[in-house]
Write a protein that holds these residues in place. Structure first.
Motif, PDB file in Angstrom:
ATOM      1  N   ARG A 125      -4.161 -13.338   1.682  1.00 51.12           N
ATOM      2  CA  ARG A 125      -3.450 -13.281   2.961  1.00 51.12           C
ATOM      3  C   ARG A 125      -3.299 -11.831   3.403  1.00 51.12           C
ATOM      4  NH1 ARG A 125      -0.033 -17.419   4.512  1.00 51.12           N
ATOM      5  NH2 ARG A 125       1.508 -15.892   5.163  1.00 51.12           N
ATOM      6  N   ILE A 126      -3.542 -11.595   4.688  1.00 50.91           N
ATOM      7  CA  ILE A 126      -3.369 -10.274   5.278  1.00 50.91           C
ATOM      8  C   ILE A 126      -2.135 -10.342   6.173  1.00 50.91           C
ATOM      9  CG2 ILE A 126      -4.427  -8.468   6.658  1.00 50.91           C
ATOM     10  CD1 ILE A 126      -5.837  -9.142   3.980  1.00 50.91           C
ATOM     11  N   SER A 127      -1.083  -9.607   5.815  1.00 48.40           N
ATOM     12  CA  SER A 127       0.183  -9.743   6.537  1.00 48.40           C
ATOM     13  C   SER A 127       0.449  -8.584   7.486  1.00 48.40           C
ATOM     14  CB  SER A 127       1.345  -9.841   5.535  1.00 48.40           C
ATOM     15  OG  SER A 127       1.479  -8.640   4.816  1.00 48.40           O
ATOM     16  N   SER A 128      -0.450  -7.617   7.555  1.00 49.13           N
ATOM     17  CA  SER A 128      -0.241  -6.437   8.395  1.00 49.13           C
ATOM     18  C   SER A 128      -1.365  -6.336   9.412  1.00 49.13           C
ATOM     19  CB  SER A 128      -0.197  -5.181   7.527  1.00 49.13           C
ATOM     20  OG  SER A 128       0.749  -5.326   6.490  1.00 49.13           O
ATOM     21  N   PRO A 129      -1.171  -5.587  10.486  1.00 48.76           N
ATOM     22  CA  PRO A 129      -2.227  -5.483  11.502  1.00 48.76           C
ATOM     23  C   PRO A 129      -3.555  -4.994  10.950  1.00 48.76           C
ATOM     24  CG  PRO A 129      -0.159  -4.634  12.361  1.00 48.76           C
ATOM     25  CD  PRO A 129       0.075  -4.907  10.912  1.00 48.76           C
ATOM     26  N   LEU A 130      -3.532  -4.110   9.944  1.00 47.67           N
ATOM     27  CA  LEU A 130      -4.766  -3.589   9.350  1.00 47.67           C
ATOM     28  C   LEU A 130      -4.580  -3.447   7.849  1.00 47.67           C
ATOM     29  CD1 LEU A 130      -7.558  -2.202   9.319  1.00 47.67           C
ATOM     30  CD2 LEU A 130      -6.369  -0.037   9.810  1.00 47.67           C
ATOM     31  N   VAL A 131      -5.541  -3.992   7.093  1.00 47.47           N
ATOM     32  CA  VAL A 131      -5.593  -3.799   5.649  1.00 47.47           C
ATOM     33  C   VAL A 131      -7.008  -3.359   5.285  1.00 47.47           C
ATOM     34  CG1 VAL A 131      -5.636  -5.009   3.429  1.00 47.47           C
ATOM     35  CG2 VAL A 131      -3.717  -5.335   4.987  1.00 47.47           C
ATOM     36  N   ILE A 132      -7.106  -2.277   4.510  1.00 53.26           N
ATOM     37  CA  ILE A 132      -8.387  -1.734   4.067  1.00 53.26           C
ATOM     38  C   ILE A 132      -8.491  -1.924   2.559  1.00 53.26           C
ATOM     39  CG2 ILE A 132      -9.848   0.317   3.926  1.00 53.26           C
ATOM     40  CD1 ILE A 132      -8.212   1.433   6.315  1.00 53.26           C
ATOM     41  N   LEU A 133      -9.547  -2.613   2.111  1.00 53.31           N
ATOM     42  CA  LEU A 133      -9.788  -2.800   0.692  1.00 53.31           C
ATOM     43  C   LEU A 133     -10.955  -1.916   0.272  1.00 53.31           C
ATOM     44  CD1 LEU A 133      -9.425  -6.677   0.273  1.00 53.31           C
ATOM     45  CD2 LEU A 133      -7.679  -4.902   0.039  1.00 53.31           C
ATOM     46  N   ASN A 134     -10.650  -0.881  -0.506  1.00 55.18           N
ATOM     47  CA  ASN A 134     -11.668   0.036  -1.011  1.00 55.18           C
ATOM     48  C   ASN A 134     -11.963  -0.295  -2.468  1.00 55.18           C
ATOM     49  OD1 ASN A 134     -11.756   1.696   1.363  1.00 55.18           O
ATOM     50  ND2 ASN A 134      -9.843   2.641   0.722  1.00 55.18           N
ATOM     51  N   SER A 181       0.827  -1.193   0.000  1.00 55.25           N
ATOM     52  CA  SER A 181       0.000   0.000   0.000  1.00 55.25           C
ATOM     53  C   SER A 181       0.867   1.252   0.000  1.00 55.25           C
ATOM     54  CB  SER A 181      -0.904   0.006   1.236  1.00 55.25           C
ATOM     55  OG  SER A 181      -1.539   1.251   1.394  1.00 55.25           O
ATOM     56  N   ALA A 182       0.424   2.259  -0.751  1.00 54.80           N
ATOM     57  CA  ALA A 182       1.178   3.507  -0.811  1.00 54.80           C
ATOM     58  C   ALA A 182       1.073   4.301   0.486  1.00 54.80           C
ATOM     59  CB  ALA A 182       0.691   4.360  -1.979  1.00 54.80           C
ATOM     60  N   ASP A 183      -0.069   4.202   1.184  1.00 58.13           N
ATOM     61  CA  ASP A 183      -0.244   5.022   2.387  1.00 58.13           C
ATOM     62  C   ASP A 183      -0.166   4.214   3.676  1.00 58.13           C
ATOM     63  OD1 ASP A 183      -2.594   3.648   2.556  1.00 58.13           O
ATOM     64  OD2 ASP A 183      -3.916   5.382   2.440  1.00 58.13           O
ATOM     65  N   GLY A 184       0.169   2.938   3.578  1.00 54.21           N
ATOM     66  CA  GLY A 184       0.384   2.167   4.789  1.00 54.21           C
ATOM     67  C   GLY A 184      -0.709   1.210   5.177  1.00 54.21           C
ATOM     68  N   SER A 185      -1.960   1.399   4.661  1.00 56.88           N
ATOM     69  CA  SER A 185      -3.011   0.462   5.049  1.00 56.88           C
ATOM     70  C   SER A 185      -4.076   0.252   3.976  1.00 56.88           C
ATOM     71  CB  SER A 185      -3.702   0.932   6.344  1.00 56.88           C
ATOM     72  OG  SER A 185      -4.298   2.201   6.151  1.00 56.88           O
TER      73      SER A 185
END
Length: 301
Positions: free
Chosen positions: A187-196, A166-170
């Protein structure tokens, strides 16, 4: 996402193993017309009689990396693993390779392309490698098409899986997100992932968000029919400009969350949750409504 790995050769030094698939990189400034097929497949293992009489394993699929303006044609891409030499449990099959195709427009059917593991010879072979990964990205319309495994990596966590950062971190922003087959794994590898996205269609897939949080935010449609979520996944679903529901506790082994939630926005926004179908949804959640205005001293609950 730039796959550039060669496929590894098959196992078992006592026989002829399948060669690993190669690497194909195509950077086409105008039109790529694929009326044939573009392969970087692993070779098949061969059983050579001798003192050991042990069959070789299949080679792993290689990589195909394509950047083009217009993609068309009746062909397909493939990085399939090789078959094992026999069914006696000697060498195993080769795993699938990697495919990433970036384009600005396409009239090509994406479904026939594949990065599957090798076919199995016999029934006693125990070394069965996994399918590979395949991703198509429409750079003009921000359409993401996923087959097999993809990882959304919102940090600099090192990973062996093909991943999109992600360009902005999440947050990851697309117009449409679609999975092509039931073996797809997100797979989600980070504490928070937002899919818009305007439309999210993730059907018959697996979302691995254990001890992570995934937020789905959509405009028009969200479909996760048949999609399972790994244990202890934190999930939030938002219909933009209508409402959002975010479960406080992690959910365990839920399936088809979107099928059991209905957002409406007629006189005022409403969320319906069918917890009788998925009992784990019957837990505490934070609910947010957007665009709600009331007159003083008027209750909306």
């Amino acid at each position: 996402l730039e796959p550039m790995q060669l496929g590894s050769g098959g196992g078992n030094s006592n026989s002829k193993v399948g060669y690993g698939g190669g690497l194909i990189i195509l950077n086409i400034s105008a039109d790529l017309i694929v009326n044939g097929n573009i392969f970087a497949n692993g070779g098949n293992g061969i059983n050579i009689s001798g003192a050991f009489n042990r069959a070789g394993g299949g080679g792993a699929g290689g990589s195909i990396y394509v950047v083009t303006n217009n993609l068309s044609g009746s062909g397909f891409f493939q990085t399939k693993g090789g078959t094992n030499g026999d069914g006696d449990g000697d060498g195993g099959i080769g795993g699938g390779g990697r495919i990433a195709v970036y384009y600005n427009s396409t009239s090509m059917s994406l479904a026939p392309s594949n990065a599957t593991r090798g076919d199995i010879v016999g029934s006693t072979t125990t070394e069965r490698e996994a399918d590979g990964t395949m991703t198509f990205i429409d750079m003009d319309n921000y359409i993401l098409t996923i087959q097999n495994v993809i990882e959304f990596n919102a940090s600099d966590i090192s990973s062996a899986w093909p991943n999109i950062k992600s360009a902005d971190g999440s947050a990851f922003n697309f117009t449409n997100i679609t999975t092509l087959n039931k073996s797809a794994v997100i797979r989600i590898s980070s504490p928070l992932v937002i899919l818009n996205a305007s439309n999210i269609n993730i059907t018959n897939a697996t979302i691995n968000a254990t001890n992570r949080r995934i937020d789905f935010r959509y405009v028009n449609s969200f479909n996760d029919t048949g999609t399972s979520y790994t244990p202890n996944s934190s999930i939030s679903i938002e219909k933009m400009n209508v409402a959002r529901i975010e479960w406080i506790n992690n959910l365990s082994n839920v399936v088809s969350v979107g099928d059991n939630i209905n957002f409406t926005n007629t006189t005022y926004p409403v969320i319906f949750v069918n917890a009788s179908s998925e009992s784990d949804l019957n837990s505490s959640a934070n609910i947010t409504f957007f665009g709600v205005y009331t007159t003083p001293n008027t209750s909306i609950l």
